[in-house]
Design an enzyme around this catalytic site. Structure first.
Site, PDB file in Angstrom:
ATOM      1  N   ASP A 413       0.858  -1.173   0.000  1.00 46.46           N
ATOM      2  CA  ASP A 413       0.000   0.000   0.000  1.00 46.46           C
ATOM      3  C   ASP A 413       0.904   1.236   0.000  1.00 46.46           C
ATOM      4  OD1 ASP A 413      -2.308   1.610   0.306  1.00 46.46           O
ATOM      5  OD2 ASP A 413      -1.977   1.694   2.456  1.00 46.46           O
ATOM      6  N   LYS A 414       0.344   2.389  -0.315  1.00 43.34           N
ATOM      7  CA  LYS A 414       1.145   3.617  -0.303  1.00 43.34           C
ATOM      8  C   LYS A 414       0.929   4.419   0.974  1.00 43.34           C
ATOM      9  CE  LYS A 414       0.031   7.421  -2.407  1.00 43.34           C
ATOM     10  NZ  LYS A 414       0.227   8.429  -1.343  1.00 43.34           N
ATOM     11  N   ARG A 757      -2.264  14.564  -1.972  1.00 44.80           N
ATOM     12  CA  ARG A 757      -3.564  13.896  -2.010  1.00 44.80           C
ATOM     13  C   ARG A 757      -4.638  14.963  -2.210  1.00 44.80           C
ATOM     14  NH1 ARG A 757      -3.698   8.868   0.617  1.00 44.80           N
ATOM     15  NH2 ARG A 757      -5.723   9.310   1.529  1.00 44.80           N
ATOM     16  N   THR A 837      -2.589   1.378  -4.722  1.00 47.72           N
ATOM     17  CA  THR A 837      -3.065   2.541  -3.979  1.00 47.72           C
ATOM     18  C   THR A 837      -4.369   3.046  -4.568  1.00 47.72           C
ATOM     19  OG1 THR A 837      -2.520   4.807  -3.325  1.00 47.72           O
ATOM     20  CG2 THR A 837      -1.653   4.057  -5.421  1.00 47.72           C
ATOM     21  N   ASP A 839      -4.903   6.302  -4.727  1.00 47.83           N
ATOM     22  CA  ASP A 839      -4.636   7.666  -5.155  1.00 47.83           C
ATOM     23  C   ASP A 839      -4.638   7.781  -6.675  1.00 47.83           C
ATOM     24  OD1 ASP A 839      -4.454   8.556  -2.604  1.00 47.83           O
ATOM     25  OD2 ASP A 839      -2.278   8.414  -2.477  1.00 47.83           O
ATOM     26  N   ARG A 933      -5.965   3.992  -8.081  1.00 47.77           N
ATOM     27  CA  ARG A 933      -7.426   4.015  -7.997  1.00 47.77           C
ATOM     28  C   ARG A 933      -8.000   2.603  -7.879  1.00 47.77           C
ATOM     29  NH1 ARG A 933      -8.545   9.083  -6.457  1.00 47.77           N
ATOM     30  NH2 ARG A 933      -8.286  10.672  -8.056  1.00 47.77           N
ATOM     31  N   ASP A 959      -1.157  -1.017   6.118  1.00 49.44           N
ATOM     32  CA  ASP A 959      -1.363  -0.503   7.470  1.00 49.44           C
ATOM     33  C   ASP A 959      -2.813  -0.276   7.826  1.00 49.44           C
ATOM     34  OD1 ASP A 959      -1.715   1.789   5.766  1.00 49.44           O
ATOM     35  OD2 ASP A 959      -1.520   3.027   7.559  1.00 49.44           O
ATOM     36  N   ASN A 962      -8.318  -1.321   4.705  1.00 48.38           N
ATOM     37  CA  ASN A 962      -8.491  -1.611   3.284  1.00 48.38           C
ATOM     38  C   ASN A 962      -7.390  -2.504   2.734  1.00 48.38           C
ATOM     39  OD1 ASN A 962      -6.593   0.405   3.680  1.00 48.38           O
ATOM     40  ND2 ASN A 962      -6.982   1.388   1.725  1.00 48.38           N
TER      41      ASN A 962
END
Length: 1290
Positions: A413-414, A757, A837, A839, A933, A959, A962
């Site tokens: 994950d980012k 973001r 991610t 984002d 996305r 972390d 999701n």
């Protein structure tokens, strides 16, 4: 107790089963039926609240435990052989002796299981007897009972700081608004408070709540393990249905906070509660090494059967060759022997009993002990400890430590994994105008200054307190500011200890407003009249209220009971403002500092501000000219703290507070915001449309306290919001609105390219008629039991249309410490990294370049397709180009560096069955892949497809909640103890404090665990084959009669005591290379990938070596004692002694790092052998009649020939292996051997050799075609002018 016939009991049981299996349950109150027999109770078919997590009962423990242990094929194998030994025609030893090894193993396992089950029993007993309050109709009050007495249909009261005993439908709270705050850390690890509100229309706020008055029927769904969804409605006496969801459910295990008491109706109890349904116990994963081990065990079984077949055929042929019946063969009563063929058949099973130790019975237990030791060293590694969060690495899966050394793909994950997850407000765009917040950027630069010990020791410059530059500091007494600024730094532990609320560090909470924007708002405030409908004020109101942030309960309570009039508050604020310092002088001082000189460092700027405060106050007499009329916050507002579920929401609320829009209270029905003028606005909350991963947005519907209008504020992802305005750039809107949308989109693109973001904010005024129609459909959707989620989502989409764009925000999430070094090291180790991610692609690409996931000379393929045809075309064209490049003879010595960026919509197409193989072929040729996305389900799907299609070892790290699906889908799941709760940690196999710790966990501990365990397993097979072959070779000289020349007790002791400890110690403590070398040369990690150090070739070479060594150990003593008069035990004693020396010295050759513990264990094993054997030979006179092992070893040790034979046979047996190692390490040394030579050098010399060696290994093999460096996009360049390496986009 009334007697009931078996038929009635059976009928009632069937009815109960049908009632529990229904999709919908109708529950009634138990109060009218209190005191009646159980058969009259309306909810009698549902489970009680007592839980039982034990597996055994005292009476059935032994049979159930044995039955469970017999699920292991190895136990069935050894028990079967022990039973077979009781059959006279096939027994090889005394039957009682043959039972000892398997009984010891079963007994130890049973003791371990029994102790664990007893601890579970004690935990269950304590939990079931926890006191609670249940309403009693007879007593007319809540009576004190125990958790196990709670039943479905009861009314339970839970006080503050008490744990909820069952799943309760909230009906009453002590809060006037019907709110109850709960902490769900026992369920998901999140410590931030969550709001639960009583059932609308049924929640009674009267302090004298009487449960007897409740006459409704509660209809709810079947129990399930979804903690985020709950479908229920209450049918009142007038047949009206009131819907309820998860926001009205108190889950078992939650803790009530900041609420005096709450009363709920019990809907689920015991094992049907959501928390218990999620408690599936520890997950069992089989490591890759264990799967290979099982295959090798099968090979050993085949080898054993082949040896037994040789023995059976040999015995049959030997009997046929006998001229008569020899005297040592005892015939039956009729004087006849078994036919040779039948005797050979019997001998096959006898040989299996004799050679059974070919399958290592203690191997599995030894592996468990080794893994426990490895985990001990991992969890106690000081380098894997994070001082700031005071957390260590955690190992939750005890059986896959060796898989850490074989990882080939990492999925990360980012947000919160590669980044800090500390959201910092950086920029915003309002009505098409961009506000860069340069002053705040300077503050963040100050906070980014390194805090190294070297800086303190060598520079000796006074360091100001980094938290001094905040809005609050502007109102401090000027005389106190130098003292505050001059204070020394606190340690990270001290700072984290004082910040008990998540997302509340100074980096996140303190924002310096933009001067231009501050002036605009100030002018709007002074303008009066229509300022309540100004889009700028609406923007900040949206920031303050369009969220789920909970205000600290102490502050909210103080706001309710203060009773101060607005005029009195204004007077107090005006008095306080007399002693305040305007914000303007801060910004002016910053401007003056910037003009002074270009060579002054940021630290000196801070020192000037801190130690020369008068310079900042000059010219402050003109405060009101540009001031926002912001008085110094009252003491109550200084104590305002927020409980946010995500750092994004916290950052936005703190940004709004920086401009004077302070969120001071929130309840289910209202939200209170204090304006810059000191005026409180209380918005009536009509509804909240929560965020979900499908809509990618959230909305709050409020009634404006001034205009009386119904206003919908919405925030969400830019593409989700822009679609609701019209596409593209809202072309259907008027000119001004269209320009606002286009300019805002340009700002969003630039924000994303800077790695920020982005979020968009909108406003919509809803008419009363539209609100009435929508409320009815919303109420029906919430009360529906079928397709509720779809109906609720449709109702939200119905309202979220024709939105008016207010603006957008850019929030920075910084990279964690040492992320760049970690990613570079992992890539050098041959591990491919994928970032998954949610984002935007531009944000992910920017972060990718920042952490060197993407290199400047990479060919970046950007796949963003609207149709499957386009996606197919891009895949085919790209694959053709890659294949053509690889097939070109001119590119033999070159490597094409390719990276892939793909969005969620295109990823769905690429993972379709017809495109999956092509996508995987392209992906495996890429050095890194960025999936943007993507949803949580897409993350897990990607991991599963890569693992299954490419047959590689995968690791997923995240972390947040999701990331749970992705973590569970990978071979190894790693959770990071971040700021978004502990759900990822709770679902993981390993938990680490920071991403940087993944480097040592894999490159050092992963390598060690794999190499140690692989070598130990190979050694175990070798040891057992070498030992058992001594008995096999003897069969050629005893007519294949399954006789032994070694006492069976010594054979048992040989595996249980003499040779058991050294390999276990070898598997726990041996290290082929130091941690510094493994970290300095990450390429060494590649030795464990793929087939690694444990493969079929190594296995069979070890088996052949064991055959050779057993031949030497047998035939050298045989030739020495040939034609002598030694007895069978005298001949066997040198054999087992030689075998012991050979096996232990063989291990000595394999040990890479000798310690005192190694010497003690090795010499101790030899000492134990001689002590035990001497004692046994001294006391055992008639242990195995008619043979007699008495004083055998004592006589042998008095004979010099014994020592000569043992030394000669041991040297000859080990000489080939020793010579092989010498030649291999001298002529063609492996990278491990070369690194081991470097490891012996001095640290400085070693570091120089490492640099040179790495340059030689990597410099001449790869040629890269360097591409142009991508410029950093800025707001000064057009949106379409931004560039990064060549992309393919549609």
């Amino acid at each position: 107790m009334t007697w009931r016939s078996p038929v009635e009991v059976l009928r009632d049981a069937l009815r109960g089963r049908r009632a529990r299996e229904k999709e919908l349950r109708s529950l009634a109150s138990n109060l009218p039926y209190e005191g009646m027999p159980r058969s009259k109770q309306p909810n009698r078919h549902f489970e009680g609240n007592a839980i039982k997590t034990t597996k055994y009962s005292p009476l059935l423990f032994l049979p159930m435990n044995l039955f469970e242990q017999f699920h292991r094929m190895a136990n069935i194998y050894f028990v079967g052989l022990a039973v077979l030994n009781f059959i006279p025609v096939v027994n090889a030893f005394q039957p009682e002796i043959a039972l000892i090894p398997i009984c010891v193993m079963l007994g130890l396992t049973a003791l371990k299981d029994g102790w664990e089950d007893f601890r579970r029993y004690q935990s269950d007993k304590k939990l079931n007897n926890t006191p609670c309050l249940i309403y009693s109709r007879r007593a007319k009050q809540f009576a004190r009972k125990r958790w196990k007495d709670v039943r479905v249909g009861d009314f339970v009261e839970v006080a503050c700081n008490e744990i909820v005993p069952a799943d309760l439908l909230l009906l009453h709270t002590s809060d006037p608004k019907g709110v109850c705050y709960v902490e769900t850390s026992n369920l998901d690890g999140e410590t931030n408070l969550k709001q639960r509100r009583g059932l609308v229309g049924l929640c009674v706020t009267d302090p004298d709540f009487d449960p007897v008055s409740f006459s409704g029927i509660v209809v709810c769904e079947r129990p399930n393990n979804n903690l985020n969804h709950f479908k229920c409605y209450v049918e009142k006496a007038d047949k009206e249905k009131v819907g309820a969801g998860i926001e009205s459910l108190l889950l078992r295990g939650c803790t009530v906070r900041n609420t005096e008491h709450a009363v709920g109706f019990v809907v689920y109890t015991g094992h049907e509660t959501k928390s218990m349904l999620n408690n599936s116990g520890p997950r069992y994963k089989r490591s890759k090494l264990e799967r290979k081990l099982n295959i090798d065990v099968i090979y050993c079984v085949i080898l054993l059967f082949a040896m037994c077949l040789v023995g059976a055929v040999g015995h049959s042929l030997w009997l046929q060759a006998l001229p008569g019946v020899p005297p040592y063969l005892v015939p039956y009563s009729n004087g006849q022997l078994d036919p040779p063929s039948l005797a050979g058949f019997y001998m096959f099973f006898t040989m299996i009993i004799l050679l059974q130790i070919m399958i290592p019975i203690s191997l599995y237990l030894s592996i468990e002990l080794v893994k426990i030791g490895q985990i001990f060293f991992i969890t106690n590694d000081a380098d894997l400890y994070d001082e700031e969060s005071d957390t260590h690495v955690q190992c939750k899966s005890l059986n896959i430590t060796e898989d850490l050394g074989q990882i080939q793909y990492i999925f990360s994950d980012k947000t919160g994994t590669l980044t800090e997850n500390k959201m910092v407000f950086r920029r915003c765009s309002i009505m098409g105008t961009e506000y860069p917040h340069k002053e705040n950027a300077i503050r963040l630069t100050v906070l980014e200054e390194p805090e190294s010990d070297e800086e303190v020791i060598f520079d000796q410059q006074p360091q100001p307190q980094k938290t001094g530059w905040s809005l609050d500091s502007a109102g401090a007494d000027p005389e106190e500011r130098p003292r505050n600024c001059g204070r020394g730094r606190r340690s990270k532990v001290a700072e984290s200890a004082q910040s008990e609320v998540a997302f509340s560090s100074p980096l996140e909470t303190e924002v310096i407003p933009d001067r231009k924007l501050l002036q605009w708002i100030s002018g709007t405030e002074r303008g009066g009249g229509s300022h309540h409908t100004d889009p700028y004020l609406d923007f900040f109101l949206a920031l303050a209220i369009c969220n789920t942030v909970v205000v600290s309960m102490a502050t909210a309570e103080q706001e309710r009971v203060s009773g101060l009039s607005r005029s009195h508050q204004t007077e107090s604020q005006e008095d306080a403002s007399k002693n305040s310092v305007s914000l303007r002088h801060i910004f002016t001082s910053w401007k003056q500092v910037q003009r002074s000189t270009s060579i002054i460092s940021t630290d000196s700027v801070v020192e000037e501000k801190c130690f020369n405060p008068k310079a900042g106050i000059e010219g402050s007499g003109n405060i009101q000219a540009c001031s926002l009329h912001i008085p110094t916050r009252s003491p109550s507002l200084d104590e305002v703290s927020y409980e946010a579920e995500s750092p994004d929401e916290a950052a936005l609320v703190y940004a709004a507070r920086a401009y004077g829009f302070t969120l001071v209270g929130r309840s289910p029905d209202s939200v209170t915001v204090r304006l810059p003028s000191g005026e409180n606005l209380v918005f009536e909350v009509l509804d909240t449309l929560a965020f979900d991963y499908t809509r990618k947005r959230m909305s709050i519907l409020v009634r404006h306290p001034v205009t009386g209008e119904c206003v919908l504020y919405t925030k969400g992802a830019d593409y989700a919001i822009m679609e609701l305005l019209g596409a593209p750039y809202a072309e259907h809107l008027s000119g001004s609105q269209k320009n606002v949308a286009a300019d805002t989109q340009h700002h969003l693109d630039c924000y994303a390219k800077e790695g920020l973001r982005t979020l968009c904010f909108t406003k919509k005024v809803v008419t009363e008629a539209a609100l009435k129609r929508w409320s009815e459909s919303r109420r029906e959707a919430l009360a529906a039991m079928e397709n509720r989620e779809e109906l609720v989502m449709e109702s939200a989409a119905e309202l979220e249309t024709d939105l008016n764009l207010l603006g957008a925000t850019g929030i920075e999430d910084r990279l964690q410490e040492s992320v760049l070094d970690t990613i570079v090291a992992l890539r050098e180790a041959g591990i491919q990294l994928w970032v998954l991610t949610g984002d935007k692609a531009e944000t992910a690409v920017n972060i990718g370049y920042a952490c060197r996931l993407l290199e400047e000379d990479d060919l970046v393929i950007n796949m963003s397709c609207r149709s499957k045809i386009t996606c197919t075309s891009i895949l085919d064209c790209t694959l053709e180009e890659v294949r053509r490049y690889s097939a070109d003879p001119r590119n033999v010595d070159t490597t094409q560096d390719i990276s892939l960026v793909i969005d969620g919509r295109t990823l769905t197409m690429a993972l379709a069955p017809d495109l999956q193989d092509r996508f995987m072929e392209l992906a495996k040729r890429c050095r890194s892949v960025l999936c943007c996305r993507v949803t949580p389900l897409q993350k897990s799907r990607v991991v599963k497809v890569v693992r299954e299609k490419l047959k590689v070892m995968t690791l997923a790290v995240g972390d947040g909640a999701n990331d749970v699906n992705m973590i569970r889908a990978a071979d190894i799941g790693v959770g990071i103890s971040g700021q978004e709760g502990m759900q990822a940690v709770m679902a993981s196999d390993f938990a680490i404090p920071r991403f940087k710790h993944l480097r040592k966990l894999l490159l050092v501990h992963g390598h060690w665990c794999y190499s140690r365990l692989a070598s130990m397993i190979i050694y175990f097979f070798y040891k057992n084959v070498a030992n058992v072959n001594l008995l096999f070779w003897y069969q050629f000289f005893c007519g294949f009669s399954a006789s032994t020349m070694i006492d069976y007790w010594l054979l048992i002791f040989f595996n249980l005591f003499f040779t058991s400890a050294p390999p276990i110690l070898f598997g726990i403590m041996d290290s082929d290379l130091s941690a510094e070398m493994l970290l300095g040369v990450p390429e060494l990690y590649r030795t464990g990938q793929g087939s690694g150090q444990y493969n079929l070739r190594i296995f069979w070479l070890s088996v052949l070596d064991a055959f050779y060594q057993s031949l030497v150990a047998f035939f050298i003593p045989y030739l020495v004692y040939q034609d002598s008069d030694v007895d069978i035990w005298t001949f066997g004693t040198p054999l087992i002694t030689i075998s012991l020396f050979t096996i232990l010295l063989h291990l000595s050759i394999e040990i890479k790092s000798w310690t005192v513990v190694h010497w003690v264990i090795m010499l101790g094993s030899v000492a134990v052998y001689f002590i035990v054997t001497l004692a046994y030979n001294a006391i055992c006179v008639t242990c195995t009649p008619p043979s007699n092992p008495y004083w055998v070893l004592q006589r042998q040790m008095a004979d010099p020939m014994f020592y000569l034979v043992c030394i000669l046979a041991t040297v000859v047996a080990l000489l080939p292996r020793y010579i092989f190692h010498v030649l291999k390490n001298s002529i063609a040394p492996s990278p491990i051997v070369q690194a081991r030579h470097l490891d012996r050098l001095e640290p400085y010399t070693r570091s120089q050799w490492i640099k040179e060696w790495r340059s030689l290994r990597g410099g001449g093999t790869v040629k890269r075609s360097r591409l142009s460096t991508p410029p950093s996009p800025t707001l000064d360049t057009p949106a379409d002018a931004a560039y990064f390496p060549p992309t393919v986009s549609r």
